[in-house]
Design an enzyme around this catalytic site. Structure first.
Site, PDB file in Angstrom:
ATOM      1  N   LYS A 191       0.830  -1.221   0.000  1.00 55.09           N
ATOM      2  CA  LYS A 191       0.000   0.000   0.000  1.00 55.09           C
ATOM      3  C   LYS A 191       0.858   1.262   0.000  1.00 55.09           C
ATOM      4  CE  LYS A 191       0.647   0.989   4.550  1.00 55.09           C
ATOM      5  NZ  LYS A 191       0.984   2.277   5.210  1.00 55.09           N
ATOM      6  N   THR A 248      -3.593   5.499   3.668  1.00 56.85           N
ATOM      7  CA  THR A 248      -2.276   5.947   3.204  1.00 56.85           C
ATOM      8  C   THR A 248      -2.359   6.702   1.883  1.00 56.85           C
ATOM      9  OG1 THR A 248      -1.386   3.956   4.261  1.00 56.85           O
ATOM     10  CG2 THR A 248       0.092   5.178   2.823  1.00 56.85           C
TER      11      THR A 248
END
Length: 333
Positions: A191, A248
């Site tokens: 990610k 994120t």
């Protein structure tokens, strides 16, 4: 419960603050002057300024005494809050100590070996010590402020999972459990790369439609690689997969997103990293993920495009063009 946290960066300090009202917590950092000042002033000004340290929290640079805190009787928990690069050196230092368990917070692949954190721990400490990863969508500043957060503890040890839940679950923090350690670690690692791509998209002003498409297709990339490495599909739809990816990619507190925004502005990578002053794990593990994907025959076009910008001299515009020019396909592919 006696808790020792090895690593006095932002996340380690935030977790220490949060746990100190329920447990006896020792926070260790390697820089003696910074830790002495933090203990005296009750603020980790060097690595996590602006947050008061509770009176009960012990801050030290004495490694032996920090580890001794979890060698006494009763329930004990050892947490490593280093970067992935720092995990192996800390594990090596722990070889001469009797430790009850080990949980790490880092997310990524080791650059030179392409190993996940649990593989590093196995090499240095063996697989017999109860071990696991604590992961999920979590910014240190919000945790330290007591804002709501949900995390996942991944371990093949039910006893360790229960220990972590008892230590952390409650008040503003929910902790879920899984035995899919590989899936949780892959989700947490990849990610970060996709957050760099999202930062580029946003920095170029390409809109929320493009951002949503990139995050969604990014989740497909995470899932493909995770399954190839031994993770389970459902893990990537949970906190350590989709949850951490959304946070994120969209939160401005994300270091990896900031890297992408800087690249879109035409800044050089070295300058961006220097401005951040902190580790951006997506930069460190992009090469590893690209190599692993190739070795396992996994299609990861977004990851490949990010690595090309970071290491091969491609421009952010070429990143976008490479993704838009791909042939159409069914969505599950």
């Amino acid at each position: 419960m006696n808790v020792t946290i090895l690593g006095a960066g932002a996340w380690g300090t935030a977790l220490a603050i949060m746990l100190s009202d329920r447990h006896y917590v020792v926070l260790w950092g390697r820089e003696e002057d910074a830790m002495r000042e933090a203990e005296a002033r009750r603020e980790n000004a060097a690595y996590f300024p602006g947050f008061a340290l509770p009176p009960s929290l012990k801050v030290t640079s004495d490694f032996e005494s920090a580890v001794a805190n979890v060698n006494t009787g009763g329930e004990r928990l050892l947490i490593v809050a280093s970067s992935v690069a720092g995990l192996r050196p800390l594990a090596q230092r722990l070889q001469s100590h009797r430790i009850p368990n080990i949980v790490w917070l880092c997310k990524g692949f080791e650059e030179k070996t392409q190993l996940l954190p649990h593989q590093i721990v196995h090499e240095e400490l063996g697989a017999a010590i109860p071990h696991g990863a604590l992961s999920g969508p979590s910014f240190a500043q919000e945790v330290a402020r007591g804002l709501p957060c949900a995390l996942t503890i991944a371990s093949d040890s039910p006893e360790l999972r229960d220990c972590v839940v008892r230590a952390i679950h409650g008040r503003s923090i929910r902790v879920y459990s899984t035995d899919d350690l590989i899936g949780v670690e892959v989700g947490g690692a990849v990610k970060n790369i996709l957050a760099i791509a999202t930062g580029v998209i946003d920095g170029m002003g390409l809109g929320m439609n493009a951002r949503a498409a990139l995050i969604t297709r990014g989740l497909a990339e995470i899932t493909r690689l995770g399954i190839a490495l031994g993770g389970r599909p459902e893990t990537f739809m949970g906190l350590a997969g989709m949850g951490d990816l959304i946070l994120t990619c969209t939160g401005d507190l994300s270091r990896n997103r900031q890297v992408g925004l800087g690249l879109a502005q035409g800044k050089k990578l070295d300058a961006i990293v220097a401005e951040l002053g902190h580790v951006a794990e997506g930069v460190r593990c992009a090469q590893s993920v690209r190599s692993l994907a190739r070795a396992h025959g996994v299609d990861m076009p977004i990851t490949n495009a990010v690595a090309a910008v970071l290491f091969d001299g491609d421009s952010p515009r070429e990143l976008v063009e490479s993704l838009l020019s791909r042939d159409p396909r069914i969505e599950s592919a």
